[in-house]
Design a protein around this motif. Sequence first.
Motif, PDB file in Angstrom:
ATOM      1  N   LEU A 173       0.830  -1.207   0.000  1.00  0.00           N
ATOM      2  CA  LEU A 173       0.000   0.000   0.000  1.00  0.00           C
ATOM      3  C   LEU A 173       0.867   1.261   0.000  1.00  0.00           C
ATOM      4  N   ARG A 174       1.952   1.229   0.749  1.00  0.00           N
ATOM      5  CA  ARG A 174       2.864   2.390   0.760  1.00  0.00           C
ATOM      6  C   ARG A 174       3.417   2.635  -0.645  1.00  0.00           C
ATOM      7  N   ALA A 175       3.785   1.554  -1.332  1.00  0.00           N
ATOM      8  CA  ALA A 175       4.312   1.695  -2.702  1.00  0.00           C
ATOM      9  C   ALA A 175       3.241   2.297  -3.611  1.00  0.00           C
ATOM     10  N   LEU A 176       2.005   1.846  -3.440  1.00  0.00           N
ATOM     11  CA  LEU A 176       0.897   2.387  -4.241  1.00  0.00           C
ATOM     12  C   LEU A 176       0.702   3.873  -3.952  1.00  0.00           C
ATOM     13  N   VAL A 177       0.795   4.245  -2.684  1.00  0.00           N
ATOM     14  CA  VAL A 177       0.673   5.661  -2.307  1.00  0.00           C
ATOM     15  C   VAL A 177       1.767   6.472  -2.999  1.00  0.00           C
TER      16      VAL A 177
ATOM     17  N   THR B 250       3.371   5.776  -5.760  1.00  0.00           N
ATOM     18  CA  THR B 250       3.091   5.817  -7.200  1.00  0.00           C
ATOM     19  C   THR B 250       2.022   6.852  -7.516  1.00  0.00           C
ATOM     20  N   LYS B 251       0.940   6.825  -6.747  1.00  0.00           N
ATOM     21  CA  LYS B 251      -0.158   7.780  -6.976  1.00  0.00           C
ATOM     22  C   LYS B 251       0.319   9.210  -6.715  1.00  0.00           C
ATOM     23  N   ASP B 252       1.113   9.367  -5.684  1.00  0.00           N
ATOM     24  CA  ASP B 252       1.623  10.697  -5.345  1.00  0.00           C
ATOM     25  C   ASP B 252       2.538  11.220  -6.457  1.00  0.00           C
ATOM     26  N   GLU B 253       3.381  10.350  -7.008  1.00  0.00           N
ATOM     27  CA  GLU B 253       4.257  10.751  -8.110  1.00  0.00           C
ATOM     28  C   GLU B 253       3.440  11.121  -9.344  1.00  0.00           C
ATOM     29  N   GLU B 254       2.397  10.332  -9.616  1.00  0.00           N
ATOM     30  CA  GLU B 254       1.530  10.641 -10.760  1.00  0.00           C
ATOM     31  C   GLU B 254       0.866  12.005 -10.554  1.00  0.00           C
ATOM     32  N   LYS B 255       0.405  12.234  -9.335  1.00  0.00           N
ATOM     33  CA  LYS B 255      -0.239  13.507  -9.020  1.00  0.00           C
ATOM     34  C   LYS B 255       0.742  14.666  -9.211  1.00  0.00           C
ATOM     35  N   ARG B 256       1.961  14.511  -8.725  1.00  0.00           N
ATOM     36  CA  ARG B 256       2.967  15.574  -8.883  1.00  0.00           C
ATOM     37  C   ARG B 256       3.253  15.836 -10.358  1.00  0.00           C
ATOM     38  N   GLY B 257       3.370  14.763 -11.144  1.00  0.00           N
ATOM     39  CA  GLY B 257       3.625  14.922 -12.575  1.00  0.00           C
ATOM     40  C   GLY B 257       2.507  15.679 -13.266  1.00  0.00           C
TER      41      GLY B 257
ATOM     42  N   MET C 286      -7.334  21.102 -19.415  1.00  0.00           N
ATOM     43  CA  MET C 286      -6.877  21.400 -18.060  1.00  0.00           C
ATOM     44  C   MET C 286      -7.891  20.985 -17.001  1.00  0.00           C
ATOM     45  N   GLU C 287      -9.144  21.051 -17.331  1.00  0.00           N
ATOM     46  CA  GLU C 287     -10.149  20.636 -16.348  1.00  0.00           C
ATOM     47  C   GLU C 287     -10.005  19.152 -16.028  1.00  0.00           C
ATOM     48  N   GLN C 288      -9.764  18.348 -17.059  1.00  0.00           N
ATOM     49  CA  GLN C 288      -9.576  16.908 -16.829  1.00  0.00           C
ATOM     50  C   GLN C 288      -8.346  16.656 -15.978  1.00  0.00           C
ATOM     51  N   VAL C 289      -7.274  17.374 -16.269  1.00  0.00           N
ATOM     52  CA  VAL C 289      -6.041  17.209 -15.498  1.00  0.00           C
ATOM     53  C   VAL C 289      -6.283  17.622 -14.043  1.00  0.00           C
ATOM     54  N   GLN C 290      -6.948  18.758 -13.839  1.00  0.00           N
ATOM     55  CA  GLN C 290      -7.244  19.210 -12.476  1.00  0.00           C
ATOM     56  C   GLN C 290      -8.109  18.180 -11.743  1.00  0.00           C
ATOM     57  N   CYS C 291      -9.065  17.630 -12.468  1.00  0.00           N
ATOM     58  CA  CYS C 291      -9.952  16.615 -11.883  1.00  0.00           C
ATOM     59  C   CYS C 291      -9.145  15.386 -11.457  1.00  0.00           C
ATOM     60  N   ARG C 292      -8.247  14.961 -12.324  1.00  0.00           N
ATOM     61  CA  ARG C 292      -7.423  13.782 -12.029  1.00  0.00           C
ATOM     62  C   ARG C 292      -6.504  14.052 -10.836  1.00  0.00           C
ATOM     63  N   VAL C 293      -5.966  15.258 -10.754  1.00  0.00           N
ATOM     64  CA  VAL C 293      -5.119  15.615  -9.617  1.00  0.00           C
ATOM     65  C   VAL C 293      -5.923  15.522  -8.318  1.00  0.00           C
ATOM     66  N   LYS C 294      -7.155  16.017  -8.347  1.00  0.00           N
ATOM     67  CA  LYS C 294      -8.009  15.934  -7.152  1.00  0.00           C
ATOM     68  C   LYS C 294      -8.321  14.484  -6.803  1.00  0.00           C
ATOM     69  N   GLU C 295      -8.619  13.666  -7.817  1.00  0.00           N
ATOM     70  CA  GLU C 295      -8.891  12.239  -7.580  1.00  0.00           C
ATOM     71  C   GLU C 295      -7.683  11.567  -6.934  1.00  0.00           C
ATOM     72  N   LEU C 296      -6.517  11.852  -7.489  1.00  0.00           N
ATOM     73  CA  LEU C 296      -5.298  11.253  -6.948  1.00  0.00           C
ATOM     74  C   LEU C 296      -5.047  11.709  -5.516  1.00  0.00           C
ATOM     75  N   SER C 297      -5.312  12.970  -5.241  1.00  0.00           N
ATOM     76  CA  SER C 297      -5.142  13.476  -3.877  1.00  0.00           C
ATOM     77  C   SER C 297      -6.047  12.714  -2.916  1.00  0.00           C
ATOM     78  N   THR C 298      -7.282  12.514  -3.329  1.00  0.00           N
ATOM     79  CA  THR C 298      -8.239  11.779  -2.501  1.00  0.00           C
ATOM     80  C   THR C 298      -7.791  10.335  -2.313  1.00  0.00           C
TER      81      THR C 298
ATOM     82  N   VAL D  69      -4.733   9.155  -2.490  1.00  0.00           N
ATOM     83  CA  VAL D  69      -3.542   9.149  -1.639  1.00  0.00           C
ATOM     84  C   VAL D  69      -3.945   9.315  -0.169  1.00  0.00           C
ATOM     85  N   GLU D  70      -4.856  10.231   0.102  1.00  0.00           N
ATOM     86  CA  GLU D  70      -5.319  10.434   1.479  1.00  0.00           C
ATOM     87  C   GLU D  70      -5.973   9.169   2.024  1.00  0.00           C
ATOM     88  N   GLY D  71      -6.829   8.554   1.215  1.00  0.00           N
ATOM     89  CA  GLY D  71      -7.510   7.333   1.648  1.00  0.00           C
ATOM     90  C   GLY D  71      -6.541   6.192   1.897  1.00  0.00           C
ATOM     91  N   LEU D  72      -5.625   5.995   0.959  1.00  0.00           N
ATOM     92  CA  LEU D  72      -4.641   4.920   1.118  1.00  0.00           C
ATOM     93  C   LEU D  72      -3.730   5.185   2.313  1.00  0.00           C
TER      94      LEU D  72
END
Length: 128
Positions: free
Chosen positions: A32-36, A38-45, A75-87, A89-92
Motif C-alpha cells: 500500500l505504501r508503494a501504491l501511495v 506511485t499515486k503521489d508521483e503521478e499527481k505531482r507529474g 486542463m479541467e480533466q487534469v485538475q480533476c485527475r489531480v483531485k482524484e489522486l489526492s483523494t 492518496v489520502e484514503g490509502l
Amino acid sequence: LLNETQTLRNERQGLSEQLEQLREVSNEVDGLRALVRTKDEEKRGLSEQLEQSQRELTQSCGRQERLELTHSIDMEQVQCRVKELSTEVEGLSAVVKSKENVIQAKETAIEAKEQAIQAKEIEKQQAI
C-alpha cells in the motif's frame, strides 16, 4: 507439569502463527505504501504539467493560439485527475496508518503473552 508444559508449547505455537499473520499484513502495508508513492508521483507529474500549461497559456500572444493550447490540453480533466489522486492518496494513507496501528497493537499483545509464557516457565522450573 507435563500438561502445563504442553499448554505453554501450544501457546507459543499460537503466538508464532500470529506473528506470521502480522508479517503478511506488514507486507500488505508495504504494498500500500508503494501504491501511495506511485499515486503521489503521478499527481505531482500532472500538477507540474498543469502548471506548465498554464504558464504557456499566459505567455501566448494571440487569442487563437490560447484557444489551440486550451483545447490540446484539457486542463479541467487534469485538475480533476489531480483531485482524484489526492483523494486516493489520502484514503490509502489512512488505511496504511490504520493497519500500522493494528500491527503495533497486536505486536504489543504478542510480546505480553510471550512474557507471560516465560514467567510461567520460570515458575514451573522453580516449582521443580
